[in-house]
Design an enzyme around this catalytic site. Structure first.
Site, PDB file in Angstrom:
ATOM      1  CB  VAL A   1      87.768 -19.454 -36.983  1.00  0.00           C
ATOM      2  CG1 VAL A   1      87.560 -17.972 -36.722  1.00  0.00           C
ATOM      3  CG2 VAL A   1      87.064 -19.888 -38.256  1.00  0.00           C
ATOM      4  CB  SER A   2      89.950 -23.725 -34.358  1.00  0.00           C
ATOM      5  OG  SER A   2      91.088 -23.001 -33.949  1.00  0.00           O
ATOM      6  CB  THR A   3      85.434 -25.333 -35.323  1.00  0.00           C
ATOM      7  OG1 THR A   3      84.845 -24.211 -34.678  1.00  0.00           O
ATOM      8  CG2 THR A   3      86.354 -26.061 -34.355  1.00  0.00           C
TER       9      THR A   3
END
Length: 190
Positions: free
Chosen positions: A9-11
């Site tokens: 996931v990005s964050t």
């Protein structure tokens, strides 16, 4: 032959649980995950570890192609590296594998579509921000890290790595906050 799952996931405020559950259901004996942007391969230590340890016949499994990356060239280079090691790449949604030539073609097209979609999203986002700024209603993105806490911890002589670990963010984010805070004071973060 091992099935190795990779979840990303990005964050830090996003959840990996759904991806991990899907990878377990697919029979992945090893699952590596990380919370880092897919814009480039920089800083993606778990992915690098997987690539380094792939053996002939192994299979790298991801839930969606964009988990490998957002840039078509990066994704294709990654797939090429896996193949150089005699391993395969499988994407679960839609189900595509590099075991056959058709899989390569489909993954290339999907990668190009994903990259194009990302560009469209960014363009719509820019247009929306510009419209909100014109209307005087733009307030900026929501801060995910408590900037005042970063500054407070730094003033208490805590190191950059300690601050990043305590707040669940990267060292680079801490440096950016501190450089923004101290720009006028010209204090260099240690």
């Amino acid at each position: 032959m091992s099935r190795i799952g990779y979840a990303r996931v990005s964050t830090i405020d996003q959840d990996l649980d759904t991806q991990i559950a899907k990878l377990k259901a697919e029979g992945c004996g090893i699952i590596r995950s990380e919370k880092v942007s897919g814009a480039s391969r920089d800083g993606r230590a778990e992915l690098a570890t997987i690539i380094d340890f792939l053996r002939p016949g192994d299979e790298l499994v991801v839930t969606r192609l964009d988990r490998l990356g957002r840039d078509t060239r990066d994704v294709l280079n990654l797939i090429h590296e896996c193949e150089q090691r005699g391993a395969f790449v499988t994407v679960l949604d839609p189900h595509v594998s590099t075991r056959g030539e058709m899989g390569h073609i489909v993954l290339t097209v999907l990668g190009m579509v994903a990259q194009m979609e990302r560009r469209f999203i960014k363009e719509r986002q820019r247009e929306g921000i510009q419209k909100a700024k014109s209307a005087g209603t733009y307030r900026g993105g929501k801060a995910r890290i408590d900037h005042s806490r970063v500054v407070e911890m730094h003033r208490k002589q805590e190191g950059i790595s300690e601050i990043a670990k305590a707040l669940g963010c990267s060292r680079m984010q801490v440096y950016r906050i501190l450089n923004g805070q101290y720009r006028s004071e010209s204090i260099v973060a240690r």
